[in-house]
Design a protein around this motif. Structure first.
Motif, PDB file in Angstrom:
ATOM      1  N   TYR A  22       0.807  -1.221   0.000  1.00 47.07           N
ATOM      2  CA  TYR A  22       0.000   0.000   0.000  1.00 47.07           C
ATOM      3  C   TYR A  22       0.841   1.273   0.000  1.00 47.07           C
ATOM      4  CZ  TYR A  22      -3.825  -3.146   1.053  1.00 47.07           C
ATOM      5  OH  TYR A  22      -4.749  -4.167   0.999  1.00 47.07           O
ATOM      6  N   VAL A  23       2.152   1.119   0.034  1.00 51.10           N
ATOM      7  CA  VAL A  23       3.054   2.270   0.127  1.00 51.10           C
ATOM      8  C   VAL A  23       3.693   2.536  -1.231  1.00 51.10           C
ATOM      9  CG1 VAL A  23       5.111   3.186   1.239  1.00 51.10           C
ATOM     10  CG2 VAL A  23       3.495   1.811   2.561  1.00 51.10           C
ATOM     11  N   GLY A  24       3.478   3.743  -1.744  1.00 50.88           N
ATOM     12  CA  GLY A  24       4.065   4.111  -3.023  1.00 50.88           C
ATOM     13  C   GLY A  24       5.430   4.757  -2.889  1.00 50.88           C
ATOM     14  N   LEU A  25       5.592   5.572  -1.849  1.00 47.30           N
ATOM     15  CA  LEU A  25       6.828   6.325  -1.657  1.00 47.30           C
ATOM     16  C   LEU A  25       6.993   6.654  -0.182  1.00 47.30           C
ATOM     17  CD1 LEU A  25       9.219   8.010  -2.893  1.00 47.30           C
ATOM     18  CD2 LEU A  25       7.600   9.918  -3.024  1.00 47.30           C
ATOM     19  N   VAL A  26       8.222   6.545   0.292  1.00 43.49           N
ATOM     20  CA  VAL A  26       8.559   6.948   1.658  1.00 43.49           C
ATOM     21  C   VAL A  26       9.714   7.932   1.586  1.00 43.49           C
ATOM     22  CG1 VAL A  26       9.352   6.188   3.929  1.00 43.49           C
ATOM     23  CG2 VAL A  26       7.837   4.721   2.611  1.00 43.49           C
ATOM     24  N   LEU A  27       9.581   9.018   2.321  1.00 43.13           N
ATOM     25  CA  LEU A  27      10.647  10.012   2.421  1.00 43.13           C
ATOM     26  C   LEU A  27      11.128  10.091   3.857  1.00 43.13           C
ATOM     27  CD1 LEU A  27       9.005  12.957   0.425  1.00 43.13           C
ATOM     28  CD2 LEU A  27      10.493  11.169  -0.466  1.00 43.13           C
ATOM     29  N   ILE A  28      12.429  10.268   4.021  1.00 45.04           N
ATOM     30  CA  ILE A  28      13.012  10.597   5.324  1.00 45.04           C
ATOM     31  C   ILE A  28      13.624  11.977   5.161  1.00 45.04           C
ATOM     32  CG2 ILE A  28      14.741  10.045   7.080  1.00 45.04           C
ATOM     33  CD1 ILE A  28      14.575   7.120   6.193  1.00 45.04           C
ATOM     34  N   ASN A  29      13.100  12.922   5.899  1.00 45.43           N
ATOM     35  CA  ASN A  29      13.565  14.315   5.820  1.00 45.43           C
ATOM     36  C   ASN A  29      13.565  14.834   4.376  1.00 45.43           C
ATOM     37  OD1 ASN A  29      14.013  14.284   8.633  1.00 45.43           O
ATOM     38  ND2 ASN A  29      16.024  13.376   8.302  1.00 45.43           N
ATOM     39  N   GLY A  30      12.532  14.440   3.617  1.00 44.74           N
ATOM     40  CA  GLY A  30      12.382  14.931   2.254  1.00 44.74           C
ATOM     41  C   GLY A  30      13.175  14.180   1.196  1.00 44.74           C
ATOM     42  N   GLN A  31      13.906  13.147   1.590  1.00 41.11           N
ATOM     43  CA  GLN A  31      14.715  12.365   0.650  1.00 41.11           C
ATOM     44  C   GLN A  31      14.117  10.969   0.503  1.00 41.11           C
ATOM     45  OE1 GLN A  31      17.493  13.695  -0.948  1.00 41.11           O
ATOM     46  NE2 GLN A  31      16.790  15.568   0.034  1.00 41.11           N
ATOM     47  N   LYS A  32      14.094  10.456  -0.728  1.00 39.03           N
ATOM     48  CA  LYS A  32      13.545   9.126  -0.979  1.00 39.03           C
ATOM     49  C   LYS A  32      14.246   8.092  -0.102  1.00 39.03           C
ATOM     50  CE  LYS A  32      12.401   5.925  -4.640  1.00 39.03           C
ATOM     51  NZ  LYS A  32      12.493   5.630  -6.060  1.00 39.03           N
ATOM     52  N   ALA A  33      13.443   7.213   0.499  1.00 33.49           N
ATOM     53  CA  ALA A  33      13.987   6.217   1.422  1.00 33.49           C
ATOM     54  C   ALA A  33      13.648   4.808   0.945  1.00 33.49           C
ATOM     55  CB  ALA A  33      13.412   6.441   2.819  1.00 33.49           C
ATOM     56  N   ARG A  34      14.427   3.855   1.435  1.00 36.71           N
ATOM     57  CA  ARG A  34      14.176   2.438   1.184  1.00 36.71           C
ATOM     58  C   ARG A  34      13.672   1.804   2.473  1.00 36.71           C
ATOM     59  NH1 ARG A  34      20.131   1.997  -0.917  1.00 36.71           N
ATOM     60  NH2 ARG A  34      20.210   2.431   1.283  1.00 36.71           N
ATOM     61  N   MET A  35      13.076   0.636   2.371  1.00 38.74           N
ATOM     62  CA  MET A  35      12.462  -0.030   3.526  1.00 38.74           C
ATOM     63  C   MET A  35      13.461  -0.341   4.641  1.00 38.74           C
ATOM     64  SD  MET A  35       9.280  -0.246   3.198  1.00 38.74           S
ATOM     65  CE  MET A  35       8.718   0.911   1.990  1.00 38.74           C
ATOM     66  N   LEU A  36      14.717  -0.592   4.292  1.00 42.14           N
ATOM     67  CA  LEU A  36      15.693  -0.970   5.313  1.00 42.14           C
ATOM     68  C   LEU A  36      16.555   0.195   5.799  1.00 42.14           C
ATOM     69  CD1 LEU A  36      16.732  -4.510   4.025  1.00 42.14           C
ATOM     70  CD2 LEU A  36      15.048  -3.906   5.773  1.00 42.14           C
TER      71      LEU A  36
END
Length: 54
Positions: A22-36
């Protein structure tokens, strides 16, 4: 939300009861992140859902 030190993006998703499908995109502090990717104190995580349409 409070999370234990060394938690990953995937751990956060589990904590809020979201599965990766259900997750299309995750950002950490505005930067694209990976699951790990690991999180650090004061990080901001933004979760965008999968978007479909026509």
């Amino acid at each position: 939300m409070e999370i234990p030190p060394g938690s990953t993006v995937k751990n956060v998703l589990e904590k809020v009861h979201l599965t990766e499908k259900y997750v299309g995109l995750v950002l950490i502090n505005g930067q694209k992140a990976r699951m790990l990717d690991r999180l650090h104190q004061d990080d901001t995580v933004t979760i965008f859902p999968v978007v479909a349409g026509g």
